[in-house]
Design a protein around this motif. Structure first.
Motif, PDB file in Angstrom:
ATOM      1  N   VAL A 347       0.832  -1.207   0.000  1.00 43.67           N
ATOM      2  CA  VAL A 347       0.000   0.000   0.000  1.00 43.67           C
ATOM      3  C   VAL A 347       0.863   1.252   0.000  1.00 43.67           C
ATOM      4  O   VAL A 347       0.547   2.249  -0.668  1.00 43.67           O
ATOM      5  CB  VAL A 347      -0.953  -0.027   1.216  1.00 43.67           C
ATOM      6  N   ASP A 348       1.983   1.210   0.704  1.00 42.48           N
ATOM      7  CA  ASP A 348       2.862   2.384   0.749  1.00 42.48           C
ATOM      8  C   ASP A 348       3.435   2.691  -0.632  1.00 42.48           C
ATOM      9  O   ASP A 348       3.566   3.869  -1.011  1.00 42.48           O
ATOM     10  CB  ASP A 348       4.004   2.141   1.742  1.00 42.48           C
ATOM     11  N   GLU A 349       3.781   1.672  -1.388  1.00 40.09           N
ATOM     12  CA  GLU A 349       4.310   1.896  -2.740  1.00 40.09           C
ATOM     13  C   GLU A 349       3.254   2.519  -3.647  1.00 40.09           C
ATOM     14  O   GLU A 349       3.557   3.409  -4.461  1.00 40.09           O
ATOM     15  CB  GLU A 349       4.803   0.575  -3.320  1.00 40.09           C
ATOM     16  N   LEU A 350       2.012   2.076  -3.517  1.00 40.43           N
ATOM     17  CA  LEU A 350       0.940   2.639  -4.352  1.00 40.43           C
ATOM     18  C   LEU A 350       0.639   4.075  -3.957  1.00 40.43           C
ATOM     19  O   LEU A 350       0.439   4.945  -4.826  1.00 40.43           O
ATOM     20  CB  LEU A 350      -0.318   1.774  -4.225  1.00 40.43           C
ATOM     21  N   VAL A 351       0.596   4.354  -2.647  1.00 43.35           N
ATOM     22  CA  VAL A 351       0.295   5.714  -2.195  1.00 43.35           C
ATOM     23  C   VAL A 351       1.402   6.678  -2.616  1.00 43.35           C
ATOM     24  O   VAL A 351       1.143   7.812  -3.044  1.00 43.35           O
ATOM     25  CB  VAL A 351       0.093   5.725  -0.665  1.00 43.35           C
ATOM     26  N   THR A 352       2.645   6.237  -2.507  1.00 38.63           N
ATOM     27  CA  THR A 352       3.766   7.094  -2.899  1.00 38.63           C
ATOM     28  C   THR A 352       3.715   7.405  -4.391  1.00 38.63           C
ATOM     29  O   THR A 352       3.983   8.547  -4.800  1.00 38.63           O
ATOM     30  CB  THR A 352       5.097   6.413  -2.548  1.00 38.63           C
ATOM     31  N   ALA A 353       3.394   6.413  -5.208  1.00 41.99           N
ATOM     32  CA  ALA A 353       3.345   6.635  -6.655  1.00 41.99           C
ATOM     33  C   ALA A 353       2.221   7.577  -7.047  1.00 41.99           C
ATOM     34  O   ALA A 353       2.334   8.308  -8.039  1.00 41.99           O
ATOM     35  CB  ALA A 353       3.191   5.297  -7.379  1.00 41.99           C
ATOM     36  N   LEU A 354       1.115   7.590  -6.282  1.00 45.81           N
ATOM     37  CA  LEU A 354      -0.039   8.440  -6.615  1.00 45.81           C
ATOM     38  C   LEU A 354       0.028   9.811  -5.962  1.00 45.81           C
ATOM     39  O   LEU A 354      -0.933  10.578  -6.063  1.00 45.81           O
ATOM     40  CB  LEU A 354      -1.333   7.736  -6.180  1.00 45.81           C
ATOM     41  N   ASP A 355       1.126  10.129  -5.313  1.00 45.89           N
ATOM     42  CA  ASP A 355       1.258  11.416  -4.644  1.00 45.89           C
ATOM     43  C   ASP A 355       1.148  12.547  -5.670  1.00 45.89           C
ATOM     44  O   ASP A 355       1.959  12.637  -6.605  1.00 45.89           O
ATOM     45  CB  ASP A 355       2.604  11.481  -3.927  1.00 45.89           C
ATOM     46  N   PRO A 356       0.163  13.446  -5.523  1.00 46.06           N
ATOM     47  CA  PRO A 356      -0.016  14.520  -6.511  1.00 46.06           C
ATOM     48  C   PRO A 356       1.081  15.565  -6.489  1.00 46.06           C
ATOM     49  O   PRO A 356       1.089  16.463  -7.338  1.00 46.06           O
ATOM     50  CB  PRO A 356      -1.375  15.118  -6.131  1.00 46.06           C
TER      51      PRO A 356
END
Length: 500
Positions: A347-356
């Protein structure tokens, strides 16, 4: 001294004024003398826009306080965009005028090809003016017209103009098309920010480019084949030519990409060199047992399959051309390759990649995470493929999720602010491709994401398989796949730790 460190200017006696000061590494004069000579040349050439001619006092020098000259230049009328309107003729203050460009149909032969040296003993060689002044003026006007249409900055336009004048001054046949290999001489002037790419683009746009560049794979192959026996190298060259150019006679071949040819050669060359060292002069002498032994040295099933595919491609063509008596790969099968078990991202990898906070990375990741499009589709997407809240790609119409729309809108705003005049039609561009029309590379996509793009697509497919309870038909239609590639995802349904 570190490789990127710039050497300090030398300190010595100026030959013009005799003072001990910091000298320019190329002209060998102090700064005040260089500025006095430059202002004098401008004034003598008729440049009336430069009101700083007071520094060109004969027999003296005009002093400046630190930082004041730059502020004075910004306040001067007509000082901005001077690089674009730099006079073409020595005594002209008008911008270059467009004119007809007609390349000569002939080329003057030379006794021998001389090496062009633009830097000698650490100093730039003084070049004569272009012999055909009208052609130089027309090419500079073409650069001024071509640059803004492709989002070039003023400095890049000035770089192209200077590079054009250098190449015209070095021509053996003035007015003939300029070879791309001749333009490589501009790399010697890298300290003056002269690059080859914008110059070639302008020449190609007006029909003045003779593109004689050799693909990188050709000299690489010649270097590799030079270490093989003559007959073996000749047989391998027959296969290399047929793969790159295609063949209309048996066996008929479509043109293969250089990447495919390089992959086959990279796999086969170590074994070819081993056979050559063992005393084999031709591929006719290679038996099936030797090919079996080469395939048996593979450390994994995928490597074994690559070895067999490479030798099958080579020997199949040589057998059809009558260059070998038998095909030693007949009946040789590769190992069955089982794909690796796909693993989900955290989840951390996905959230980091979607950081606006990083619009480019967020837009790339959103298309992969929510819709699982292919990495090659990311590179080839055009601006017009995104319209009406939908993405049109490879015949499919994808209704974009609200989170994807939000990040795409943010990225498009950033793209418009960062490169407002770019002519690149692709959706995702970077610093290199903004001044061109080519698409971004896989390396840039993966580097921007921080994780290989294929990992995001695998995570999306894996999530769909678990959410649908193993409905492979639905996943196949959603992601444009066939059933066999989805079986490795289906095998994770009962895998401990991957259950939905």
């Amino acid at each position: 001294m570190p490789a990127l460190a710039q050497p300090r200017p030398p300190i010595g006696q100026c030959p013009s004024c005799g003072t001990i000061s910091t000298l320019h590494p190329l002209t060998g004069r102090c700064r005040l003398c260089r500025r006095r000579d430059r202002a004098r040349r401008r004034w003598e050439a008729g440049d009336t826009r430069d009101t700083r001619r007071a520094e060109a006092v004969y027999g003296g020098q005009q002093l400046f306080l630190d930082g004041m000259e730059h502020k004075l230049a910004l306040a001067m009328k007509g000082s901005r965009h001077r690089s674009r309107l730099r006079p073409t003729q020595p005594r002209s203050t008008t911008p270059p005028r467009p004119g007809p460009i007609r390349p000569l149909p002939y080329r003057q032969l030379v006794l021998f090809d001389a090496t062009r040296e633009l830097v000698r003993d650490g100093r730039y060689v003084e070049l004569p003016p272009p012999p055909v002044s009208r052609l130089a003026e027309a090419l500079e006007a073409a650069a001024i017209e071509y640059g803004p249409r492709h989002g070039w900055t003023d400095s890049l336009i000035g770089t192209a103009r200077r590079g054009l004048r250098v190449l015209l001054a070095l021509q053996d046949t003035p007015g003939a098309p300029i070879r791309a290999s001749e333009a490589a001489v501009l790399s010697q002037l890298s300290r003056r920010a002269l690059t080859v790419t914008p110059v070639l683009a302008v020449l190609a746009s007006v029909g003045m480019l003779d593109d004689d560049r050799v693909p990188a794979i050709v000299p690489w192959f010649n270097q590799c084949a030079s270490g093989l026996p003559h007959r073996m190298a000749r047989e391998l060259t027959e296969w290399f030519t047929a793969m790159r150019e295609g063949s209309s006679r048996a066996p008929r071949l479509h043109v293969r990409t250089d990447r495919t040819v390089r992959n086959h050669l990279t796999v086969a060359l170590p074994f070819l060199k081993t056979w050559a060292a063992a005393g084999h002069d031709s591929l006719r002498e290679i038996t099936k047992d030797q090919v079996y032994a080469a395939a048996a040295r593979a450390r994994r099933p995928g490597q074994r399959k690559d070895i067999i595919s490479a030798f099958r491609s080579i020997f199949r063509l040589l057998k059809a051309r009558g260059l070998v008596f038998a095909n030693p790969t007949t009946g040789l099968r590769g190992a069955t390759i089982r794909g690796q078990t796909p693993l989900p991202l955290t989840v951390d990898e996905l959230v980091t990649a979607l950081d606006p906070a990083e619009p480019t990375r967020a837009a790339l990741a959103a298309l992969l995470i929510f819709h699982g499009i292919r990495p090659r589709q990311l590179r080839s997407l055009h601006l017009l493929d995104h319209r009406d809240g939908r993405l049109h790609v490879d015949g499919l119409v994808i209704l974009l999720a609200p989170a994807v729309l939000q990040r795409l809108t943010t990225y498009l705003d950033f793209r418009c602010r960062r490169w407002p005049a770019t002519a690149n039609p692709h959706l995702f561009i970077n610093v290199r491709t903004a001044s061109r029309t080519s698409q971004a590379t896989y390396v840039w996509v993966n580097k921007t994401l921080g994780i290989p793009a294929s990992r995001f697509r695998e995570d999306r497919i894996l999530d769909e398989i678990h959410a649908s309870g193993g409905d492979v038909r639905r996943a196949a239609e959603l992601f444009g796949l066939t059933i066999p590639p989805l079986m490795r995802y289906l095998a994770t349904l009962n895998h401990r730790g991957l259950g939905g």
